[in-house]
Scaffold this motif. Structure first.
Motif, PDB file in Angstrom:
ATOM      1  N   THR A   4      59.723 -34.070  34.616  1.00  0.00           N
ATOM      2  CA  THR A   4      58.708 -33.060  34.900  1.00  0.00           C
ATOM      3  C   THR A   4      57.922 -32.738  33.636  1.00  0.00           C
ATOM      4  O   THR A   4      56.682 -32.670  33.652  1.00  0.00           O
ATOM      5  N   THR A   5      58.622 -32.542  32.545  1.00  0.00           N
ATOM      6  CA  THR A   5      57.964 -32.239  31.277  1.00  0.00           C
ATOM      7  C   THR A   5      57.109 -33.423  30.836  1.00  0.00           C
ATOM      8  O   THR A   5      55.970 -33.264  30.395  1.00  0.00           O
ATOM      9  N   ALA A   8      54.038 -33.505  32.894  1.00  0.00           N
ATOM     10  CA  ALA A   8      53.092 -32.452  32.505  1.00  0.00           C
ATOM     11  C   ALA A   8      52.380 -32.822  31.213  1.00  0.00           C
ATOM     12  O   ALA A   8      51.161 -32.616  31.065  1.00  0.00           O
ATOM     13  N   CYS A  12      48.400 -33.479  30.748  1.00  0.00           N
ATOM     14  CA  CYS A  12      47.579 -32.786  29.741  1.00  0.00           C
ATOM     15  C   CYS A  12      46.828 -33.784  28.875  1.00  0.00           C
ATOM     16  O   CYS A  12      45.643 -33.611  28.582  1.00  0.00           O
TER      17      CYS A  12
END
Length: 92
Positions: A4-5, A8, A12
């Motif tokens: 998930t990180t 993300a 970005c």
């Protein structure tokens, strides 16, 4: 770092790189538009200068012809004066 990180962070990075590409693309578009505008202005100025040059050359031709006519007339008058002076000279 979990998935998930990582997702993300990649999202970005993707958004930031997309923004950078869009910004640079817009700057490139603006630069091309500005270049085209300057090129058009230079071409218009060149055309005006060519017209002015043609006008000046035509005036020069006319002035040269007038000068030639004036020189011919001056020579004719000088010859006439010389003849008239000869007619009023000493009778010897």
């Amino acid at each position: 770092m979990d998935a998930t990180t990582l997702g993300a962070v990649l999202a970005c990075v993707g958004v930031l790189s997309g923004s950078v590409v869009a910004f640079l693309g817009k700057r490139g578009d603006t630069a091309v538009t500005r270049f085209n505008s300057v090129t058009d202005q230079v071409q218009e100025e060149r055309n005006r200068a060519a017209e002015l040059l043609a006008t000046a050359q035509a005036e020069l031709v006319a002035l040269h012809a007038q000068r030639h006519e004036d020189l011919v007339e001056m020579t004719r008058l000088q010859i006439r004066i010389a003849h008239l002076e000869g007619d009023h000279g000493d009778p010897d």
